[in-house]
Each structure stands twice: as structure tokens, then as C-alpha cells.
Design a protein around this motif. Structure first.
Motif, PDB file in Angstrom:
ATOM      1  N   LEU A 145      23.829  41.055  45.736  1.00 25.82           N
ATOM      2  CA  LEU A 145      24.027  42.320  46.450  1.00 25.82           C
ATOM      3  C   LEU A 145      22.914  43.313  46.129  1.00 25.82           C
ATOM      4  O   LEU A 145      22.566  44.161  46.961  1.00 25.82           O
ATOM      5  N   LEU A 146      22.361  43.243  44.923  1.00 21.60           N
ATOM      6  CA  LEU A 146      21.310  44.190  44.535  1.00 21.60           C
ATOM      7  C   LEU A 146      20.010  43.942  45.300  1.00 21.60           C
ATOM      8  O   LEU A 146      19.131  44.806  45.315  1.00 21.60           O
ATOM      9  N   ALA A 147      19.895  42.756  45.911  1.00 21.68           N
ATOM     10  CA  ALA A 147      18.691  42.446  46.687  1.00 21.68           C
ATOM     11  C   ALA A 147      18.882  42.709  48.174  1.00 21.68           C
ATOM     12  O   ALA A 147      17.960  42.499  48.960  1.00 21.68           O
ATOM     13  N   ASP A 148      20.074  43.188  48.561  1.00 20.51           N
ATOM     14  CA  ASP A 148      20.328  43.453  49.984  1.00 20.51           C
ATOM     15  C   ASP A 148      19.469  44.612  50.460  1.00 20.51           C
ATOM     16  O   ASP A 148      19.396  45.657  49.810  1.00 20.51           O
ATOM     17  N   SER A 149      18.798  44.428  51.602  1.00 17.79           N
ATOM     18  CA  SER A 149      17.901  45.466  52.129  1.00 17.79           C
ATOM     19  C   SER A 149      18.644  46.677  52.679  1.00 17.79           C
ATOM     20  O   SER A 149      18.053  47.734  52.874  1.00 17.79           O
ATOM     21  N   ARG A 150      19.942  46.528  52.910  1.00 15.34           N
ATOM     22  CA  ARG A 150      20.749  47.648  53.421  1.00 15.34           C
ATOM     23  C   ARG A 150      21.258  48.461  52.236  1.00 15.34           C
ATOM     24  O   ARG A 150      22.030  47.966  51.419  1.00 15.34           O
ATOM     25  N   GLU A 151      20.812  49.707  52.158  1.00 11.61           N
ATOM     26  CA  GLU A 151      21.084  50.518  50.971  1.00 11.61           C
ATOM     27  C   GLU A 151      22.568  50.700  50.711  1.00 11.61           C
ATOM     28  O   GLU A 151      23.001  50.732  49.557  1.00 11.61           O
ATOM     29  N   VAL A 152      23.367  50.831  51.759  1.00  8.55           N
ATOM     30  CA  VAL A 152      24.793  51.068  51.549  1.00  8.55           C
ATOM     31  C   VAL A 152      25.442  49.881  50.838  1.00  8.55           C
ATOM     32  O   VAL A 152      26.319  50.061  49.973  1.00  8.55           O
ATOM     33  N   ILE A 153      25.011  48.663  51.171  1.00 10.49           N
ATOM     34  CA  ILE A 153      25.557  47.481  50.503  1.00 10.49           C
ATOM     35  C   ILE A 153      25.024  47.393  49.072  1.00 10.49           C
ATOM     36  O   ILE A 153      25.765  47.112  48.134  1.00 10.49           O
ATOM     37  N   ARG A 154      23.716  47.630  48.913  1.00 11.47           N
ATOM     38  CA  ARG A 154      23.145  47.612  47.560  1.00 11.47           C
ATOM     39  C   ARG A 154      23.823  48.639  46.662  1.00 11.47           C
ATOM     40  O   ARG A 154      24.192  48.350  45.514  1.00 11.47           O
ATOM     41  N   ASN A 155      24.021  49.845  47.184  1.00 11.22           N
ATOM     42  CA  ASN A 155      24.602  50.912  46.372  1.00 11.22           C
ATOM     43  C   ASN A 155      26.059  50.640  46.035  1.00 11.22           C
ATOM     44  O   ASN A 155      26.498  50.884  44.902  1.00 11.22           O
ATOM     45  N   ASP A 156      26.815  50.124  47.009  1.00  8.38           N
ATOM     46  CA  ASP A 156      28.206  49.767  46.705  1.00  8.38           C
ATOM     47  C   ASP A 156      28.269  48.535  45.811  1.00  8.38           C
ATOM     48  O   ASP A 156      29.224  48.356  45.045  1.00  8.38           O
ATOM     49  N   ASN A 179      18.660  38.511  35.818  1.00  9.34           N
ATOM     50  CA  ASN A 179      17.551  39.429  36.103  1.00  9.34           C
ATOM     51  C   ASN A 179      18.010  40.857  36.413  1.00  9.34           C
ATOM     52  O   ASN A 179      17.326  41.604  37.122  1.00  9.34           O
ATOM     53  N   ALA A 180      19.154  41.241  35.868  1.00  6.64           N
ATOM     54  CA  ALA A 180      19.691  42.571  36.155  1.00  6.64           C
ATOM     55  C   ALA A 180      18.793  43.681  35.631  1.00  6.64           C
ATOM     56  O   ALA A 180      18.576  44.696  36.311  1.00  6.64           O
ATOM     57  N   PHE A 181      18.249  43.517  34.425  1.00  4.46           N
ATOM     58  CA  PHE A 181      17.434  44.583  33.829  1.00  4.46           C
ATOM     59  C   PHE A 181      16.212  44.893  34.696  1.00  4.46           C
ATOM     60  O   PHE A 181      15.914  46.064  34.967  1.00  4.46           O
ATOM     61  N   GLU A 182      15.539  43.849  35.130  1.00  5.91           N
ATOM     62  CA  GLU A 182      14.343  44.040  35.960  1.00  5.91           C
ATOM     63  C   GLU A 182      14.691  44.761  37.257  1.00  5.91           C
ATOM     64  O   GLU A 182      14.020  45.722  37.654  1.00  5.91           O
ATOM     65  N   ARG A 183      15.742  44.300  37.909  1.00  3.94           N
ATOM     66  CA  ARG A 183      16.123  44.882  39.200  1.00  3.94           C
ATOM     67  C   ARG A 183      16.594  46.327  39.044  1.00  3.94           C
ATOM     68  O   ARG A 183      16.229  47.202  39.849  1.00  3.94           O
ATOM     69  N   LEU A 184      17.385  46.597  38.032  1.00  3.83           N
ATOM     70  CA  LEU A 184      17.906  47.955  37.845  1.00  3.83           C
ATOM     71  C   LEU A 184      16.786  48.938  37.523  1.00  3.83           C
ATOM     72  O   LEU A 184      16.769  50.070  38.039  1.00  3.83           O
ATOM     73  N   LEU A 185      15.836  48.530  36.696  1.00  2.00           N
ATOM     74  CA  LEU A 185      14.719  49.422  36.384  1.00  2.00           C
ATOM     75  C   LEU A 185      13.833  49.648  37.609  1.00  2.00           C
ATOM     76  O   LEU A 185      13.276  50.738  37.788  1.00  2.00           O
ATOM     77  N   GLU A 186      13.728  48.630  38.450  1.00  2.00           N
ATOM     78  CA  GLU A 186      12.979  48.795  39.696  1.00  2.00           C
ATOM     79  C   GLU A 186      13.648  49.833  40.599  1.00  2.00           C
ATOM     80  O   GLU A 186      12.979  50.702  41.169  1.00  2.00           O
ATOM     81  N   ILE A 187      14.960  49.731  40.721  1.00  7.85           N
ATOM     82  CA  ILE A 187      15.691  50.679  41.575  1.00  7.85           C
ATOM     83  C   ILE A 187      15.558  52.098  41.028  1.00  7.85           C
ATOM     84  O   ILE A 187      15.345  53.055  41.780  1.00  7.85           O
ATOM     85  N   ILE A 188      15.669  52.247  39.714  1.00 10.24           N
ATOM     86  CA  ILE A 188      15.541  53.571  39.099  1.00 10.24           C
ATOM     87  C   ILE A 188      14.176  54.175  39.424  1.00 10.24           C
ATOM     88  O   ILE A 188      14.069  55.358  39.771  1.00 10.24           O
ATOM     89  N   THR A 189      13.134  53.366  39.326  1.00 12.21           N
ATOM     90  CA  THR A 189      11.780  53.849  39.641  1.00 12.21           C
ATOM     91  C   THR A 189      11.659  54.208  41.122  1.00 12.21           C
ATOM     92  O   THR A 189      11.129  55.260  41.486  1.00 12.21           O
ATOM     93  N   GLU A 190      12.177  53.310  41.995  1.00 11.66           N
ATOM     94  CA  GLU A 190      12.111  53.557  43.435  1.00 11.66           C
ATOM     95  C   GLU A 190      12.840  54.837  43.828  1.00 11.66           C
ATOM     96  O   GLU A 190      12.418  55.545  44.746  1.00 11.66           O
TER      97      GLU A 190
END
Length: 458
Positions: A145-156, A179-190
Motif C-alpha cells: 500500500l505504501l507504494a500505491d501512486s494514489r495518495e489517499v490509499i497510501r496515506n490510509d 523495506n519500511a524504513f527506506e520507504r517511510l523516510l522517503e515519504i517524510i522527505t517528499e
């Protein structure tokens, strides 16, 4: 069935509505009715059809289930939601079916599925966690779900993972290795790091779930060089006038994450290695910059002091660096002196004064060199009449009219002596000028004089 027909009404042709028509009508009523009683009646009717709902088409099932979970806003519907969850998870295949549906890319299938599973976890967290844990690729499907391009799905999806990882070490480990740490830090930066919005907060809350009291994940975080990636979070700049409530929340959670990695309750070896990494990558230096900056909100300043405390606690290199930090004043003053000035100032908030005391304690923890430097500022041969020293502030607090200053200064001095016979002997040499025209008395004598007056004042 008469009750159900009363709720949905008769078929326009006068015939009994089919099961599918009945369920669709009830779904529509739950989703669109404005009156609470109408929605409640529809929910009760759906409950009586629970055996039917289990076997109906997937999309209708999700619609009904999600509508049920939305009713949790009211107390009665909360109870109904718990009952529904109990019945639903009695068949683990129901959760497996839901996890399968989450692989569908169709927004109208995936998004309601995320909402439903989140509601189920909120209602009965541990049992649902157990089913997902033993389901093949169950956690992996949710991480997608964290890789979903639709923000509403990613955020939920972030909210779902927060619920999923609560208090379950096994699931926390799986999520981390997905790979949660990598993805979460990417989202925080974005999303803008500390200046970001609620999504940054959700990422940080999930990171806290994964790291707190989980030594395996903490080690994985450190070994993956993610500590170094935290440094930019604290580059808040010189203009600190525009601190939004969200920025304060984000930075507070970021500081908590640092503290999780160097907490005194962690194993000594793990804490030491994290402290070393934080010094080497410049994170400690960045925190000290915030510590000495102007315009920082009081609660952020307090938490920064607590964070610096645990980053330096028991680490000789970090303690030496902290001792060298100066405030950007004219003339420059040591950070320790500036902090002690706040500790013995009765106008400062209580939590801030306690944080400074904790910082002073951590600075002196297993630090004989630092203890000697503090006690030396009390001795006559080292006193500089033109500057304010740590010793002067501690003595001033010790004999202040403010009782909290008395306590803080006494505890601080105690830590300057702890497990250090040399400094105990040195403290006996300290002389105080109590009043003009009278010879100085020793610090010990003055303390004894004050204590001897206490019974007469009671």
C-alpha cells in the motif's frame, strides 16, 4: 424477515424483493440516510443477514462492512462494530479474502478494503493481527500500500500499518524487513520533513511503533545507516518565528525517535553505537544548534534538551563535545552555563528546569573529567569575577529563596560528586562569603547552618 421488509419496503411490483435487492437497499440506506435511527435500523437488518453477507459478492460485502465500521462514531454502533468483528474473525478465511482483495488495483475495491481492515484492527487488534501474521504474505500485501501512486490509499495505508504494528514485535520485524524504513523516510522527505503535514506525522508514528522496545529493529535501523538520514530533519534554519502547530508536532516526534535509539533502557552496547553514529554524522551538533537557537517553542526546547541529554549520557566523546558548545552570545558563554541559568530561574517552566537538571546529570554520568571541571568553578583559585560560572549558579540556586532552585542545585551538585572521592574532598575546600565584614565559611558549614535552623522554623 418481516422486520427487514419493513425497513427496506416492498418491491415496486408488489412481490417480495430478492436477497440481493434487499442487501443493496440496506447498503444504500446505511450509506445515505441522514437520520441516525434509519441508519441504525438498516445496520440491525444487515446484522440479521450476516450469514447472507458472508456469501455475497465481494464488492457488496465490503460496502456493508465498511458502512458498519463508520457507525462507530456512536456508542451503540461501537458495540455493534465489536460484535460484527467477533463474528467476522471467527472465520479466518474472511480476513484472507480481504487481504486478497487488497491486491486489486481498482480504487473502489482497494480503498474500502483498507478502511475496513483498519476498522477491524481498531476493534479487535490482537486477534486480527494473529490471523494476518499466519496468512501467507499477509504483511507483505499490506506493505504494498505504501507504494500505491494514489495518495489517499497510501496515506490510509499508513494508518492501517500503525494499527497493525501496535504491540506486536513479530509483525514489527516483518514490516521493517519489508523495506519500511527506506520507504517511510522517503515519504517524510517528499512531504517536507518537519515542515510537512499530517502525513509526516503518520510516518513518524509508524516509525515509533517499529522501533520502540524492539532491539532487533533498532539494530537494523542503525546498520542500515538510517540514523544519518535523520540529520536533515533538524536543520530548522535561523528563522524560527513561523512554528506551526503541525511543525511542532512533527519535530517533537522526530526528537522522540532519536531518544528511542539512545534510551537508557536499551542495551549499553546498542546505545553506545547509536551515540557514536549520531556524533559522527553531525546529528548531535545539529541538536545543540537548536538548543542554543532563539525563538524555539518551549516544548520543543524542553524535548531537545532531553534528547541531547540521552545522546551524551555515558559517552565520553559526546560529553566532551557538549562541554565545548558555546551559546551565540556576546561574550560567548558555555551551553552548560546558559542551561544552568534557566534551571535556577524561577520564572522558567517547571518541565524545562527539570530537563536541564536531567541534562546536567547525563553530562556528568561516568564523566570524572566533567565532574572535576564543575567542582573547580567553585574553588577560589579558579573563580573569574568577570564571568558567570557553573559553580556560582549552583551556589546561588542552593541558597535561593526559591525552593525548586534549592532542590535542583542540590541534586546537580550531588551528581558532581557521585562515585568521585577526589571531588568530594575538593568540595570541602569551597568557601562562601555570607555577608560583608564577616569571614567566609565553608560550603559544608553554611549548609549545616541552614539545616540547623529548619526545626525552629517548623
Amino acid at each position: 424477515m418481516n422486520y427487514i421488509w419493513e425497513v427496506v419496503g416492498r418491491h415496486p411490483t408488489g412481490q417480495q424483493p430478492t436477497g440481493a435487492e434487499t442487501i443493496q437497499k440496506l447498503c444504500d440506506r446505511v450509506a445515505s440516510s441522514t437520520l441516525l435511527e434509519d441508519r441504525r435500523d438498516a445496520v440491525r437488518a444487515l446484522k440479521s443477514l450476516s450469514k447472507v453477507t458472508i456469501n455475497m459478492p465481494k464488492n457488496k460485502f465490503l460496502c456493508i462492512s465498511f458502512s458498519l465500521s463508520e457507525e462507530n462514531q456512536q456508542k451503540q454502533e461501537e458495540d455493534l462494530g465489536v460484535q460484527f468483528t467477533d463474528k467476522f474473525i471467527q472465520e479466518p478465511d474472511n480476513i484472507t479474502l480481504l487481504l486478497t482483495l487488497l491486491e486489486e488495483f481498482d480504487f473502489h475495491v482497494r480503498w474500502p478494503g483498507v478502511k475496513l481492515l483498519t476498522a477491524l484492527l481498531k476493534s479487535q487488534c490482537a486477534p486480527v493481527q494473529g490471523i494476518i501474521l499466519v496468512s501467507p504474505m499477509g504483511v507483505s500485501r499490506l506493505m504494498d500500500l505504501l507504494a500505491d501512486s494514489r495518495e489517499v490509499i497510501r496515506n490510509d495505508g499508513l494508518l492501517l500499518l500503525q494499527q497493525l504494528t501496535k504491540g506486536n514485535t513479530a509483525i514489527q520485524k516483518i514490516v521493517a524487513f519489508e523495506n519500511a524504513f527506506e520507504r517511510l523516510l522517503e515519504i517524510i522527505t517528499e512531504e517536507g520533513s518537519s515542515d510537512g503535514g499530517i502525513v509526516v506525522e503518520d510516518c513518524l508514528l509508524l516509525l515509533l511503533n517499529l522501533l520502540k522496545n524492539n532491539s532487533s529493529n533498532q539494530n537494523f535501523f542503525k546498520e542500515g545507516s538510517y540514523i544519518q538520514k535523520m540529520k536533515p530533519w533538524f536543520e530548522v534554519g535561523d528563522d524560527n518565528s513561523g512554528w506551526s502547530a503541525q511543525k511542532v508536532t512533527n519535530l517533537h516526534l522526530m526528537l522522540q525517535l532519536v531518544r528511542v535509539m539512545v534510551s537508557p533502557v536499551n542495551s549499553p552496547g546498542a546505545t553506545t553505537s547509536c551515540q557514536k553514529a549520531m556524533f559522527q554524522c553531525g546529528l548531535l551538533q545539529q541538536l545543540c544548534t537548536i538548543l542554543m537557537a532563539t525563538g524555539v517553542p518551549a516544548d520543543i526546547l524542553t524535548e531537545t534538551i532531553n534528547t541531547v541529554s540521552e545522546v551524551i549520557r555515558g559517552s565520553e566523546v559526546n560529553q566532551d563535545y557538549f562541554a565545548s558548545v558555546n551559546a551565540p552570545s556576546n561574550p560567548p558563554r558555555p551551553a552548560i552555563v546558559v542551561l544552568l541559568m534557566s534551571m535556577v530561574n524561577e520564572r522558567q517552566p517547571f518541565v524545562l528546569r527539570c530537563a536541564v537538571l536531567y541534562c546536567f546529570q547525563c553530562f556528568l554520568y561516568k564523566n570524572h573529567k566533567g565532574q572535576g571541571e564543575i567542582v573547580a568553578t567553585l574553588l577560589p583559585s579558579t573563580i573569574d569575577a568577570n564571568s558567570i560560572s557553573a559553580g556560582q549558579l549552583l551556589c546561588g540556586g542552593l541558597f535561593s529563596a526559591d525552593s525548586l532552585s534549592n532542590w535542583c542545585a542540590a541534586v546537580a551538585l550531588a551528581h558532581a560528586l557521585q562515585d568521585n572521592l577526589t571531588q568530594k574532598e575538593q568540595l570541602l575546600r569551597v568557601q562562601l562569603a555570607t555577608s560583608l565584614g564577616k569571614p567566609p565559611v565553608s560550603l559544608l558549614q553554611q549548609c549545616t547552618n541552614i539545616l540547623s535552623q529548619v526545626p525552629s522554623q517548623l
